[in-house]
Motif scaffolding. Sequence first.
Motif, PDB file in Angstrom:
ATOM      1  N   LEU A 170     -20.055  52.381  44.617  1.00  0.00           N
ATOM      2  CA  LEU A 170     -20.092  51.839  45.975  1.00  0.00           C
ATOM      3  C   LEU A 170     -20.876  52.774  46.886  1.00  0.00           C
ATOM      4  O   LEU A 170     -20.839  53.997  46.718  1.00  0.00           O
ATOM      5  N   PRO A 171     -21.558  52.208  47.893  1.00  0.00           N
ATOM      6  CA  PRO A 171     -22.236  53.063  48.874  1.00  0.00           C
ATOM      7  C   PRO A 171     -21.214  53.999  49.529  1.00  0.00           C
ATOM      8  O   PRO A 171     -20.024  53.689  49.617  1.00  0.00           O
ATOM      9  N   ASP A 172     -21.679  55.138  50.000  1.00  0.00           N
ATOM     10  CA  ASP A 172     -20.795  56.202  50.495  1.00  0.00           C
ATOM     11  C   ASP A 172     -19.751  55.750  51.503  1.00  0.00           C
ATOM     12  O   ASP A 172     -18.625  56.202  51.463  1.00  0.00           O
ATOM     13  N   THR A 173     -20.101  54.895  52.420  1.00  0.00           N
ATOM     14  CA  THR A 173     -19.168  54.523  53.484  1.00  0.00           C
ATOM     15  C   THR A 173     -18.328  53.292  53.144  1.00  0.00           C
ATOM     16  O   THR A 173     -17.627  52.776  54.006  1.00  0.00           O
ATOM     17  N   TYR A 174     -18.377  52.826  51.910  1.00  0.00           N
ATOM     18  CA  TYR A 174     -17.680  51.606  51.519  1.00  0.00           C
ATOM     19  C   TYR A 174     -16.503  51.895  50.601  1.00  0.00           C
ATOM     20  O   TYR A 174     -16.573  52.760  49.732  1.00  0.00           O
ATOM     21  N   ASP A 175     -15.434  51.106  50.810  1.00  0.00           N
ATOM     22  CA  ASP A 175     -14.375  51.026  49.818  1.00  0.00           C
ATOM     23  C   ASP A 175     -14.468  49.619  49.226  1.00  0.00           C
ATOM     24  O   ASP A 175     -15.329  48.829  49.622  1.00  0.00           O
ATOM     25  N   ALA A 176     -13.598  49.300  48.280  1.00  0.00           N
ATOM     26  CA  ALA A 176     -13.699  48.005  47.601  1.00  0.00           C
ATOM     27  C   ALA A 176     -13.546  46.834  48.573  1.00  0.00           C
ATOM     28  O   ALA A 176     -14.258  45.826  48.472  1.00  0.00           O
ATOM     29  N   LEU A 177     -12.644  46.956  49.546  1.00  0.00           N
ATOM     30  CA  LEU A 177     -12.425  45.861  50.478  1.00  0.00           C
ATOM     31  C   LEU A 177     -13.637  45.631  51.378  1.00  0.00           C
ATOM     32  O   LEU A 177     -14.075  44.498  51.570  1.00  0.00           O
ATOM     33  N   SER A 178     -14.199  46.695  51.920  1.00  0.00           N
ATOM     34  CA  SER A 178     -15.372  46.520  52.779  1.00  0.00           C
ATOM     35  C   SER A 178     -16.561  46.020  51.958  1.00  0.00           C
ATOM     36  O   SER A 178     -17.374  45.234  52.452  1.00  0.00           O
ATOM     37  N   ALA A 179     -16.658  46.446  50.704  1.00  0.00           N
ATOM     38  CA  ALA A 179     -17.726  45.944  49.833  1.00  0.00           C
ATOM     39  C   ALA A 179     -17.563  44.443  49.588  1.00  0.00           C
ATOM     40  O   ALA A 179     -18.528  43.685  49.621  1.00  0.00           O
ATOM     41  N   TRP A 180     -16.326  44.015  49.353  1.00  0.00           N
ATOM     42  CA  TRP A 180     -16.044  42.590  49.137  1.00  0.00           C
ATOM     43  C   TRP A 180     -16.502  41.770  50.337  1.00  0.00           C
ATOM     44  O   TRP A 180     -17.154  40.739  50.187  1.00  0.00           O
ATOM     45  N   HIS A 181     -16.181  42.224  51.528  1.00  0.00           N
ATOM     46  CA  HIS A 181     -16.536  41.472  52.727  1.00  0.00           C
ATOM     47  C   HIS A 181     -18.020  41.572  53.067  1.00  0.00           C
ATOM     48  O   HIS A 181     -18.518  40.796  53.874  1.00  0.00           O
ATOM     49  N   ARG A 182     -18.730  42.461  52.442  1.00  0.00           N
ATOM     50  CA  ARG A 182     -20.175  42.587  52.624  1.00  0.00           C
ATOM     51  C   ARG A 182     -20.906  41.482  51.874  1.00  0.00           C
ATOM     52  O   ARG A 182     -22.020  41.115  52.212  1.00  0.00           O
ATOM     53  N   LEU A 183     -20.250  40.936  50.854  1.00  0.00           N
ATOM     54  CA  LEU A 183     -20.876  39.928  49.997  1.00  0.00           C
ATOM     55  C   LEU A 183     -20.733  38.530  50.576  1.00  0.00           C
ATOM     56  O   LEU A 183     -19.730  38.210  51.200  1.00  0.00           O
ATOM     57  N   ASP A 184     -21.760  37.692  50.334  1.00  0.00           N
ATOM     58  CA  ASP A 184     -21.625  36.292  50.738  1.00  0.00           C
ATOM     59  C   ASP A 184     -20.753  35.565  49.713  1.00  0.00           C
ATOM     60  O   ASP A 184     -20.355  36.128  48.695  1.00  0.00           O
ATOM     61  N   ASP A 185     -20.436  34.308  50.016  1.00  0.00           N
ATOM     62  CA  ASP A 185     -19.501  33.545  49.177  1.00  0.00           C
ATOM     63  C   ASP A 185     -19.965  33.429  47.723  1.00  0.00           C
ATOM     64  O   ASP A 185     -19.156  33.532  46.799  1.00  0.00           O
ATOM     65  N   ASP A 186     -21.262  33.204  47.510  1.00  0.00           N
ATOM     66  CA  ASP A 186     -21.768  33.049  46.142  1.00  0.00           C
ATOM     67  C   ASP A 186     -21.592  34.333  45.338  1.00  0.00           C
ATOM     68  O   ASP A 186     -21.199  34.292  44.168  1.00  0.00           O
ATOM     69  N   TRP A 187     -21.876  35.464  45.964  1.00  0.00           N
ATOM     70  CA  TRP A 187     -21.723  36.735  45.260  1.00  0.00           C
ATOM     71  C   TRP A 187     -20.245  37.035  45.017  1.00  0.00           C
ATOM     72  O   TRP A 187     -19.881  37.573  43.980  1.00  0.00           O
ATOM     73  N   GLN A 188     -19.384  36.679  45.961  1.00  0.00           N
ATOM     74  CA  GLN A 188     -17.949  36.865  45.745  1.00  0.00           C
ATOM     75  C   GLN A 188     -17.480  36.032  44.556  1.00  0.00           C
ATOM     76  O   GLN A 188     -16.684  36.500  43.733  1.00  0.00           O
ATOM     77  N   LEU A 189     -17.981  34.793  44.458  1.00  0.00           N
ATOM     78  CA  LEU A 189     -17.615  33.950  43.308  1.00  0.00           C
ATOM     79  C   LEU A 189     -18.064  34.580  41.999  1.00  0.00           C
ATOM     80  O   LEU A 189     -17.325  34.568  41.003  1.00  0.00           O
ATOM     81  N   ASP A 190     -19.271  35.144  41.998  1.00  0.00           N
ATOM     82  CA  ASP A 190     -19.762  35.797  40.774  1.00  0.00           C
ATOM     83  C   ASP A 190     -18.908  37.015  40.418  1.00  0.00           C
ATOM     84  O   ASP A 190     -18.640  37.253  39.232  1.00  0.00           O
TER      85      ASP A 190
END
Length: 142
Positions: free
Chosen positions: A46-66
């Motif tokens: 993950l990028p330095d300032t991201y945790d798993a939750l913030s990374a999840w919300h960074r993704l659009d719906d299609d990427w979240q589905l993948d």
Amino acid sequence: MMQRLDDIVSQARKGADETALDTLIRPLSTGERCYVALAADRADWLPDTYDALSAWHRLDDDWQLDVCRWRGWPEEWVSDSIGDNELNLARLSMALDAAGVPASQLGGIDAIAERLQHLIEQRDELAVLLEESCSGKAVHHG
């Protein structure tokens, strides 16, 4: 592009050489790194300032589905959150309507924010009037 990212995820999940994987993930954008890290179950990517939750919300719906497909997570985690957000916005809008807050020309969350700002301004005006009234300096507003 997704094929390239999915190839990285596949290699990582199969235990490919860390040096080779590092070479593949280093040039990725922030969003791509979030996707690959979550899909491959590699929080260390993950990028330095991201945790798993913030990374999840960074993704659009299609990427979240993948990501859900890669990780074996229920796809409803994505679709339910979309429906819940729309439902919550509708409920907020109805509550603001019932409170007599003027409608907004904006859409979605921006409309809610504008209408809440209206309430804040009304509250501040009332606080000033109350303070003036309590201090004996009541000003008569025409």
